[in-house]
Design a protein around this motif. Structure first.
Motif, PDB file in Angstrom:
ATOM      1  N   VAL A  81      21.196  38.245 -20.433  1.00  0.00           N
ATOM      2  CA  VAL A  81      22.315  38.059 -21.367  1.00  0.00           C
ATOM      3  C   VAL A  81      21.853  37.316 -22.617  1.00  0.00           C
ATOM      4  O   VAL A  81      22.248  37.642 -23.742  1.00  0.00           O
ATOM      5  N   LEU A  82      20.979  36.329 -22.420  1.00  0.00           N
ATOM      6  CA  LEU A  82      20.503  35.513 -23.540  1.00  0.00           C
ATOM      7  C   LEU A  82      19.711  36.338 -24.544  1.00  0.00           C
ATOM      8  O   LEU A  82      19.841  36.139 -25.758  1.00  0.00           O
ATOM      9  N   ILE A  83      18.892  37.268 -24.057  1.00  0.00           N
ATOM     10  CA  ILE A  83      18.099  38.110 -24.961  1.00  0.00           C
ATOM     11  C   ILE A  83      19.011  38.898 -25.894  1.00  0.00           C
ATOM     12  O   ILE A  83      18.782  38.984 -27.106  1.00  0.00           O
ATOM     13  N   VAL A  84      20.070  39.474 -25.338  1.00  0.00           N
ATOM     14  CA  VAL A  84      21.025  40.239 -26.153  1.00  0.00           C
ATOM     15  C   VAL A  84      21.762  39.301 -27.104  1.00  0.00           C
ATOM     16  O   VAL A  84      21.981  39.625 -28.275  1.00  0.00           O
ATOM     17  N   LEU A  85      22.135  38.119 -26.603  1.00  0.00           N
ATOM     18  CA  LEU A  85      22.870  37.155 -27.422  1.00  0.00           C
ATOM     19  C   LEU A  85      22.055  36.708 -28.624  1.00  0.00           C
ATOM     20  O   LEU A  85      22.581  36.588 -29.737  1.00  0.00           O
ATOM     21  N   ILE A  86      20.760  36.466 -28.410  1.00  0.00           N
ATOM     22  CA  ILE A  86      19.888  36.049 -29.513  1.00  0.00           C
ATOM     23  C   ILE A  86      19.833  37.124 -30.595  1.00  0.00           C
ATOM     24  O   ILE A  86      19.873  36.836 -31.792  1.00  0.00           O
ATOM     25  N   ALA A  87      19.745  38.390 -30.164  1.00  0.00           N
ATOM     26  CA  ALA A  87      19.703  39.494 -31.130  1.00  0.00           C
ATOM     27  C   ALA A  87      21.001  39.569 -31.935  1.00  0.00           C
ATOM     28  O   ALA A  87      20.987  39.771 -33.155  1.00  0.00           O
ATOM     29  N   VAL A  88      22.146  39.378 -31.258  1.00  0.00           N
ATOM     30  CA  VAL A  88      23.445  39.442 -31.936  1.00  0.00           C
ATOM     31  C   VAL A  88      23.597  38.281 -32.916  1.00  0.00           C
ATOM     32  O   VAL A  88      24.003  38.466 -34.067  1.00  0.00           O
ATOM     33  N   VAL A  89      23.280  37.063 -32.447  1.00  0.00           N
ATOM     34  CA  VAL A  89      23.388  35.882 -33.308  1.00  0.00           C
ATOM     35  C   VAL A  89      22.458  36.004 -34.510  1.00  0.00           C
ATOM     36  O   VAL A  89      22.829  35.683 -35.645  1.00  0.00           O
ATOM     37  N   GLY A  90      21.235  36.498 -34.261  1.00  0.00           N
ATOM     38  CA  GLY A  90      20.303  36.695 -35.365  1.00  0.00           C
ATOM     39  C   GLY A  90      20.846  37.655 -36.403  1.00  0.00           C
ATOM     40  O   GLY A  90      20.690  37.465 -37.609  1.00  0.00           O
ATOM     41  N   GLY A  91      21.494  38.727 -35.938  1.00  0.00           N
ATOM     42  CA  GLY A  91      22.062  39.706 -36.861  1.00  0.00           C
ATOM     43  C   GLY A  91      23.187  39.140 -37.696  1.00  0.00           C
ATOM     44  O   GLY A  91      23.372  39.501 -38.866  1.00  0.00           O
ATOM     45  N   ILE A  92      23.964  38.201 -37.117  1.00  0.00           N
ATOM     46  CA  ILE A  92      25.097  37.619 -37.826  1.00  0.00           C
ATOM     47  C   ILE A  92      24.650  36.561 -38.831  1.00  0.00           C
ATOM     48  O   ILE A  92      25.127  36.505 -39.968  1.00  0.00           O
ATOM     49  N   LEU A  93      23.703  35.724 -38.411  1.00  0.00           N
ATOM     50  CA  LEU A  93      23.314  34.578 -39.233  1.00  0.00           C
ATOM     51  C   LEU A  93      22.116  34.828 -40.133  1.00  0.00           C
ATOM     52  O   LEU A  93      21.750  33.955 -40.906  1.00  0.00           O
ATOM     53  N   TYR A  94      21.503  35.992 -40.018  1.00  0.00           N
ATOM     54  CA  TYR A  94      20.299  36.244 -40.816  1.00  0.00           C
ATOM     55  C   TYR A  94      20.613  36.167 -42.297  1.00  0.00           C
ATOM     56  O   TYR A  94      21.568  36.778 -42.775  1.00  0.00           O
ATOM     57  N   ARG A  95      19.808  35.439 -43.017  1.00  0.00           N
ATOM     58  CA  ARG A  95      20.082  35.207 -44.437  1.00  0.00           C
ATOM     59  C   ARG A  95      19.487  36.279 -45.344  1.00  0.00           C
ATOM     60  O   ARG A  95      19.770  36.330 -46.513  1.00  0.00           O
ATOM     61  N   GLY A  96      18.617  37.095 -44.816  1.00  0.00           N
ATOM     62  CA  GLY A  96      17.985  38.129 -45.632  1.00  0.00           C
ATOM     63  C   GLY A  96      18.921  39.296 -45.884  1.00  0.00           C
ATOM     64  O   GLY A  96      19.894  39.509 -45.168  1.00  0.00           O
ATOM     65  N   SER A  97      18.637  40.053 -46.894  1.00  0.00           N
ATOM     66  CA  SER A  97      19.428  41.240 -47.203  1.00  0.00           C
ATOM     67  C   SER A  97      19.027  42.390 -46.284  1.00  0.00           C
ATOM     68  O   SER A  97      17.858  42.609 -45.996  1.00  0.00           O
ATOM     69  N   LEU A 104      12.498  41.279 -50.342  1.00  0.00           N
ATOM     70  CA  LEU A 104      11.832  42.562 -50.100  1.00  0.00           C
ATOM     71  C   LEU A 104      11.471  42.780 -48.638  1.00  0.00           C
ATOM     72  O   LEU A 104      11.240  43.915 -48.233  1.00  0.00           O
ATOM     73  N   MET A 105      11.428  41.693 -47.847  1.00  0.00           N
ATOM     74  CA  MET A 105      10.908  41.907 -46.487  1.00  0.00           C
ATOM     75  C   MET A 105      11.397  40.917 -45.446  1.00  0.00           C
ATOM     76  O   MET A 105      10.985  40.988 -44.298  1.00  0.00           O
TER      77      MET A 105
END
Length: 362
Positions: free
Chosen positions: A218-234, A300-301
């Motif tokens: 569950v944690l692996i999926v949660l980390i991916a979701v949280v990363g997608g929400i809080l990621y500061r990059g475009s 850019l990346m």
């Protein structure tokens, strides 16, 4: 920054029009114009979530340690054939694959550098959880993750020096040795406690392992979701990086498995090496690029580490589903791990290399 400032001024102006005084938290007031401090809610939320996830990850690694036998773990350290194969995959196959993909897709120099940084990172702890679910060799998985994180202190600068020459100066890349050290401590300490529990109270260790393996998934999926929400990059980056982010982890899994099989490792150890090769420490990659590049370059990346993280998880889940289907329809009574153990027991007089049978029958 300018847009944020204007929105704050608009908000302040609106409040001023509807009240006779500036807000209490205003830093500058001039008539109806007020400047409010920057909203730090997202930053605070990110810190809180990172702390919670770190604690949860430590607990998961503690549970994974409950499946590690101290004697077998030390055998891998003393006779490190499996670790050597993993080392060749981690710091041989992955950086070379990153270099070739960057050349093949002819991406911008700054983009090629971030792909190479990802390829030079050590293995991530998520591989330990997936290795458990595919009946991998947990002793080998933990020892590979530990050794790759430790060796990253020297191998990352060396690999970056070799492969980034044509795109940038290697000394322009800042390696966060403190983050690598923290990752190492966060891995070794909980696993050590788990190994101790497994040694003293094996029955309790099994219960902890079952709970921890579910929480870990569950944690692996949660980390991916949280990363997608809080990621500061475009998210608007080159389509070539999306393609590389898809191909790269798949190539890591495949090449790692092939090399492990060529080296004569048993099937469950091949699965372990494959996962350790393809699953990189994407959080470390994000930290490195943040420290090394300007905001203009990051646009850019900067999202590439998250793209890689998403696809490495997706392919890992495909591997897990495929293995579970194989077990369900082709292994009636015993897993292939148990069959492998029987084969190794029946060939106790066979020549071994570091505790591994060098030429195993299929």
């Amino acid at each position: 920054m300018q847009t944020n400032y204007l929105s704050q001024q608009f908000k302040a102006g609106f409040l001023a029009e509807n009240s006779t005084a500036c807000p209490a938290n205003a830093t500058v007031c001039d008539g109806t114009s007020c400047v409010l401090p920057e909203d730090t809610f997202n930053q605070t939320l990110s810190v809180v979530l990172s702390t919670v996830l770190t604690i949860m990850l430590a607990l998961v690694m503690f549970s994974m340690g409950c499946n590690v036998d101290l004697k077998n773990f030390l055998n891998h350290i003393k006779r490190p054939w499996g670790i050597i194969v993993g080392f060749l995959c981690q710091f041989g196959i992955m950086p070379l694959t990153a270099f070739l993909l960057s050349l093949a897709f002819n991406i911008l120099p700054i983009q090629a550098v971030v792909v190479l940084i990802m390829g030079c990172c050590p293995g991530g702890t998520a591989s330990n959880v997936i290795a458990y679910w595919v009946d991998g060799d947990m002793d080998l998985s933990i020892s590979m993750t530990t050794c790759s994180t430790l060796l990253a202190m020297g191998m990352m600068p060396l690999c970056l020096l070799i492969y980034t020459k044509m795109w940038t100066e290697s000394n322009a890349i800042v390696l966060p040795y403190d983050s690598i050290g923290i990752s190492l401590v966060a891995l070794v300490v909980p696993v050590s406690f788990g190994m101790f529990v497994n040694h003293k109270w094996p029955s309790k260790a099994k219960i902890i392992l079952k709970v921890g393996s579910i929480v870990g998934a569950v944690l692996i999926v949660l980390i991916a979701v949280v990363g997608g929400i809080l990621y500061r990059g475009s998210w608007i980056i080159s389509p070539k990086l999306w393609i590389i982010g898809t191909i790269f982890p798949a190539a890591g899994y495949t090449l790692g498995f092939i090399l492990a099989r060529i080296a004569g490792l048993s099937w469950h150890r091949c699965r372990t090496v494959s996962l350790e090769t393809g699953m990189q420490n994407s959080q470390l990659c994000s930290t490195i690029v943040q420290l090394s590049f300007t905001p203009e370059q990051l646009e850019l990346m900067f999202t590439f580490p998250l793209i890689y993280s998403i696809f490495q998880l997706l392919f890992a889940l495909i591997i897990l589903a495929g293995y579970r289907l194989y077990r369900r329809y082709h292994v009636k009574t015993k897993t292939d791990v148990e069959k492998t153990a029987q084969k190794e027991d029946s060939k106790s007089n066979a020549k071994t290399n570091g505790g591994f049978v060098s030429d195993e029958t299929k």
